[in-house]
Structures are given as structure tokens and as C-alpha cells.
Design an enzyme around this catalytic site. Sequence first.
Site, short mmCIF file in Angstrom:
data_model
loop_
_atom_site.label_atom_id
_atom_site.label_comp_id
_atom_site.label_asym_id
_atom_site.label_seq_id
_atom_site.Cartn_x
_atom_site.Cartn_y
_atom_site.Cartn_z
CG HIS A 1 -3.92 -0.12 -6.81
ND1 HIS A 1 -3.93 0.62 -5.83
CD2 HIS A 1 -3.65 -1.70 -6.52
CE1 HIS A 1 -4.28 -0.56 -4.29
NE2 HIS A 1 -3.95 -1.71 -5.41
NE ARG B 1 -4.30 -1.95 0.49
CZ ARG B 1 -4.49 -2.92 -0.62
NH1 ARG B 1 -3.98 -2.48 -1.57
NH2 ARG B 1 -5.97 -3.70 -0.20
CD GLU C 1 -3.84 3.23 -5.11
OE1 GLU C 1 -4.35 2.86 -5.32
OE2 GLU C 1 -2.29 2.63 -4.76
#
Length: 308
Positions: A274, A227, A256
Site C-alpha cells: 500500500h 482499495r 492490511e
Amino acid sequence: MTDRPAVLIMQPHLAPLSPFLESAYAVYRFWEHPPLEAAHDIRALVVAGEAPLDKALIERLPNLDLIACFTAGYDGIDLDWCRQRGLPVTHAPGVNHEDVADHALGLILSARRQIVSGDRDVRSGAWTAERRTITASLGGQTVGIVGLGAIGKAVAARALAFRMKVVWWGPRPKSVDWPRADSLLDLARASDILVVACRADETNRGLISREILDALGPDGLLVNVSRGQVVDEDALIAALKAGTLGQAALDVFVEEPTDPARWADVPNLVLTPHTAGATTAGVQGMLMLLMQNLQAHFAGEPLTTPVP
């Protein structure tokens, strides 16, 4: 009141789940409008586990009795808070860790063998007969893995296939074939490549600090498939600009989507949006577990994959 159980999807990027859920449930989408008219009907939230749980919303849903994470991770969920309210949480473990490990190796290859920058050189005409890029071999390099869960173990197995050495560190010893460093700092010092694959929570925010990046050093490569908040992003950017860290390859970010301007002038960097676990098989596996957990819950049966 609807005659079918009502579920509320919280994040817009989970919108593709709608047609699958609509086959069995009344579906509301939070980003379209707050579902005030359905507040008493909604029984389950469908969430991305990394997103902070909207506690204020939950307080306005009196019949909510399940938090269903579409993802394996659930770091945005305050589990103690949910337990105090008798609110079970489910997630999707064990379906995409191999894919995330594949992506981690792809990031290592892209950075160490300069595949991304090589692509740019070919396209821009920077490749000439007189210029040929020389890169390091992966063989013999030491990969340090932060966190040896399912992803970390899968990364270790792949690293061995690439003739690399494996060392790891985590807060608790494990019975595995690879040596455990005495500390994270020792791991960084011993590593050519540091892969962050630990589970994120509030206890390890900023775990990969300036001190760790300095220990990894000007020839080191940091890879993050955990993360974004596990890495001190400001320290990382500063280290890359100063040359005190050699390279970084990131699939996750503190915010994000990340602001592209933040990375525009940062050297020696490979970025992906991601997508490490976003494979067809992985998404299908997560969807299957989501549907199984919802079905079991509304049938009064044991949940398929509750968060422990």
C-alpha cells in the site's frame, strides 16, 4: 482542560504526524490509551480515511466537531451518519493521484515484463546461458480502467505514452477522449490489463468478482490501486492458482497489513505494501491540507477541502 484545541490521532501508522500537530494542538494517540481524561477536550479526530470510523468512540466525545482524514479517500467514513450529527469531514484530494498512477504503471511493467521474477532468477542463479525469459510487449495491449477519476485519467495518459490502447468503465458517462465500455463485464472482456482505480464504498465491495476475473482471462493482468475490498480476494487467489487469470499486481488488500501466508503459494503475482501514494511530495501535500483544514476549523473559517 487544555488551553489548546485537542485532537486525537486514531491509527498508529499516522504517528509521524504527531510532531507537526503538537506545534499547535494538544495531541492524543488512541493506540497509547483511550483518552478518557480528555473526552470533553477533544474536538477533532485525525484518521486514515480507509479505516472504519469508530462510532462508539465518537459517542463518548461530546465536543468533537471535526473528522479530518489525512488521506484523499474516505471510504471508512459513514458520511450520512456524520451529517446527521452535524460532524463535518475533510480529506486530502488532488495531491497524490499522479504518484498512484506512476505506481500502477510500475506494477504493469513489473508483472508484464516479469521484472520481479527476473530479479529473483538473477539472485538465485536460475538465470543461465541457455535460459532467457521472453515477455510480451506493452505496445498494442488494451488497458481497461475501472473508474475514471483523477487516478484513472492519469493512468490512461501514461498508458498512451506506452503505446497501449485505453478503454474505461464507470457508472456514469464522462466527456473524455477514451471510449467507455457498456459494462464492467464488457470492459474485462476487451482488456488485456484491467486497472482498478475507482473510489471504494459499500456499494462496490467485491466489484471485481469471479465473473469479471474469468472475463479478463488466462492472459489477463489485474492491477489494483484502489482499495482491497473492491476485489473479491478469495476469487482472485483461486483464479491465479487455477490459471483462469494470468497475472495480478496489487498494492491494496482486504486486510492490511495482509497475512503473508495468504499469498505464499500464489503464482504470477506482484505485491506492494500500500505504497502507491506514499511519496515525499504526496505526504507533504496531505499534511499541508490536514493542517489547513484544522486551522480553518478552529478559526471558524470555511474548511479548505471538505468532503462534498
